[in-house]
Design a protein around this motif. Structure first.
Motif, PDB file in Angstrom:
ATOM      1  N   THR A   8     -35.806 110.087-115.941  1.00 26.41           N
ATOM      2  CA  THR A   8     -36.949 109.231-115.638  1.00 26.41           C
ATOM      3  C   THR A   8     -37.161 109.263-114.134  1.00 26.41           C
ATOM      4  N   THR A   9     -38.422 109.364-113.715  1.00 29.74           N
ATOM      5  CA  THR A   9     -38.751 109.429-112.295  1.00 29.74           C
ATOM      6  C   THR A   9     -39.448 108.149-111.856  1.00 29.74           C
ATOM      7  N   TRP A  10     -38.999 107.603-110.728  1.00 30.05           N
ATOM      8  CA  TRP A  10     -39.624 106.452-110.088  1.00 30.05           C
ATOM      9  C   TRP A  10     -40.174 106.930-108.752  1.00 30.05           C
ATOM     10  N   ASP A  11     -41.458 106.683-108.512  1.00 34.29           N
ATOM     11  CA  ASP A  11     -42.049 106.983-107.208  1.00 34.29           C
ATOM     12  C   ASP A  11     -41.509 105.991-106.188  1.00 34.29           C
ATOM     13  N   ALA A  12     -41.349 106.468-104.944  1.00 32.54           N
ATOM     14  CA  ALA A  12     -40.810 105.600-103.897  1.00 32.54           C
ATOM     15  C   ALA A  12     -41.299 106.045-102.526  1.00 32.54           C
ATOM     16  N   LEU A  13     -41.564 105.090-101.675  1.00 30.79           N
ATOM     17  CA  LEU A  13     -41.847 105.408-100.277  1.00 30.79           C
ATOM     18  C   LEU A  13     -40.576 105.873 -99.578  1.00 30.79           C
ATOM     19  N   ASP A  14     -39.452 105.256 -99.921  1.00 31.08           N
ATOM     20  CA  ASP A  14     -38.149 105.594 -99.348  1.00 31.08           C
ATOM     21  C   ASP A  14     -37.157 105.780-100.494  1.00 31.08           C
ATOM     22  N   PRO A  48     -22.982 106.406-116.565  1.00 31.38           N
ATOM     23  CA  PRO A  48     -21.753 106.906-117.188  1.00 31.38           C
ATOM     24  C   PRO A  48     -22.032 107.689-118.474  1.00 31.38           C
ATOM     25  N   ASP A  49     -23.168 107.414-119.121  1.00 35.19           N
ATOM     26  CA  ASP A  49     -23.538 108.114-120.351  1.00 35.19           C
ATOM     27  C   ASP A  49     -24.318 109.398-120.085  1.00 35.19           C
ATOM     28  N   GLY A  50     -24.615 109.685-118.813  1.00 33.27           N
ATOM     29  CA  GLY A  50     -25.339 110.900-118.471  1.00 33.27           C
ATOM     30  C   GLY A  50     -26.841 110.738-118.326  1.00 33.27           C
ATOM     31  N   TYR A  51     -27.355 109.524-118.404  1.00 29.49           N
ATOM     32  CA  TYR A  51     -28.784 109.294-118.223  1.00 29.49           C
ATOM     33  C   TYR A  51     -29.099 109.370-116.730  1.00 29.49           C
ATOM     34  N   THR A  52     -30.179 110.041-116.363  1.00 31.32           N
ATOM     35  CA  THR A  52     -30.506 110.271-114.964  1.00 31.32           C
ATOM     36  C   THR A  52     -31.822 109.619-114.576  1.00 31.32           C
ATOM     37  N   ILE A  53     -31.831 109.022-113.385  1.00 25.97           N
ATOM     38  CA  ILE A  53     -33.053 108.510-112.769  1.00 25.97           C
ATOM     39  C   ILE A  53     -33.248 109.252-111.459  1.00 25.97           C
ATOM     40  N   LEU A  54     -34.476 109.712-111.235  1.00 28.14           N
ATOM     41  CA  LEU A  54     -34.859 110.366-109.991  1.00 28.14           C
ATOM     42  C   LEU A  54     -35.785 109.435-109.224  1.00 28.14           C
ATOM     43  N   PHE A  55     -35.493 109.206-107.964  1.00 21.28           N
ATOM     44  CA  PHE A  55     -36.380 108.465-107.066  1.00 21.28           C
ATOM     45  C   PHE A  55     -37.037 109.515-106.183  1.00 21.28           C
ATOM     46  N   PHE A  56     -38.363 109.618-106.285  1.00 26.06           N
ATOM     47  CA  PHE A  56     -39.111 110.716-105.669  1.00 26.06           C
ATOM     48  C   PHE A  56     -40.088 110.187-104.636  1.00 26.06           C
ATOM     49  N   LYS A  57     -40.096 110.790-103.460  1.00 24.00           N
ATOM     50  CA  LYS A  57     -40.938 110.338-102.351  1.00 24.00           C
ATOM     51  C   LYS A  57     -42.417 110.586-102.645  1.00 24.00           C
ATOM     52  N   VAL A  58     -43.207 109.534-102.445  1.00 25.53           N
ATOM     53  CA  VAL A  58     -44.664 109.611-102.554  1.00 25.53           C
ATOM     54  C   VAL A  58     -45.257 108.965-101.299  1.00 25.53           C
ATOM     55  N   PRO A  59     -46.493 109.319-100.946  1.00 24.56           N
ATOM     56  CA  PRO A  59     -47.076 108.797 -99.708  1.00 24.56           C
ATOM     57  C   PRO A  59     -47.703 107.409 -99.821  1.00 24.56           C
ATOM     58  N   ASP A  60     -47.899 106.925-101.035  1.00 20.68           N
ATOM     59  CA  ASP A  60     -48.617 105.666-101.193  1.00 20.68           C
ATOM     60  C   ASP A  60     -47.733 104.598-101.837  1.00 20.68           C
ATOM     61  N   LYS A  65     -49.171  96.616-111.394  1.00 18.99           N
ATOM     62  CA  LYS A  65     -48.013  96.408-112.257  1.00 18.99           C
ATOM     63  C   LYS A  65     -47.598  97.720-112.912  1.00 18.99           C
ATOM     64  N   ASN A  66     -46.275  97.911-113.030  1.00 16.43           N
ATOM     65  CA  ASN A  66     -45.755  99.088-113.733  1.00 16.43           C
ATOM     66  C   ASN A  66     -46.227  99.080-115.182  1.00 16.43           C
ATOM     67  N   ARG A  67     -46.486 100.255-115.720  1.00 18.63           N
ATOM     68  CA  ARG A  67     -46.816 100.379-117.141  1.00 18.63           C
ATOM     69  C   ARG A  67     -45.548 100.479-117.977  1.00 18.63           C
ATOM     70  N   ALA A  68     -44.448 100.815-117.363  1.00 16.23           N
ATOM     71  CA  ALA A  68     -43.141 100.864-118.022  1.00 16.23           C
ATOM     72  C   ALA A  68     -42.130 100.261-117.060  1.00 16.23           C
ATOM     73  N   HIS A  69     -41.060  99.706-117.600  1.00 14.89           N
ATOM     74  CA  HIS A  69     -40.014  99.147-116.748  1.00 14.89           C
ATOM     75  C   HIS A  69     -38.691  99.168-117.489  1.00 14.89           C
TER      76      HIS A  69
END
Length: 118
Positions: A8-14, A48-60, A65-69
């Motif tokens: 799962t990818t989360w957009d982030a400024l930092d 620990p179960d192998g599920y991965t989250i990616l925090f990815f840099k975006v400019p904005d 409100k998030n559509r998923a959480h």
């Protein structure tokens, strides 16, 4: 023919700062440590179960409100203890529904919503 969820990818400024918040909150491990540093365009965490989250840099910045959480449930303490811990790590309480629905709607340091359940 089928698909599997890679991550799962989360957009982030930092990405690093947001990943550090989630790493402290969830206790997950750093994946790809060579990329996991201040100023990185992407930071991965793995459960620990192998599920991965990616925090990815975006400019904005986040604007709506998030559509998923994520909905989180404590494994070894109370919901209220986890709400207090999240606040101490830099989360904010967006909506307190503990008395009527049983959860607290929180926001991470960049405003992404998540819930801590009873």
């Amino acid at each position: 023919m089928s698909l599997r969820l890679s991550h799962t990818t989360w957009d982030a400024l930092d990405p690093y700062a947001v990943a550090e918040f989630w790493r402290a909150l969830l206790g997950w491990e750093i994946q790809e440590p060579e990329c996991y540093k201040p100023g990185s365009d992407e930071c991965y965490l793995v459960s620990p179960d192998g599920y991965t989250i990616l925090f990815f840099k975006v400019p904005d910045a986040k604007r709506v409100k998030n559509r998923a959480h994520m909905d989180l449930a404590s494994e070894d303490s109370t919901r209220d203890e986890q709400v207090e811990r999240a606040l101490a790590l830099g989360a904010t309480l967006a909506e307190d529904r503990r008395e009527d629905l049983g959860w607290a709607v929180m926001q991470d340091p960049e405003g992404n919503e998540f819930c801590i359940l009873r």
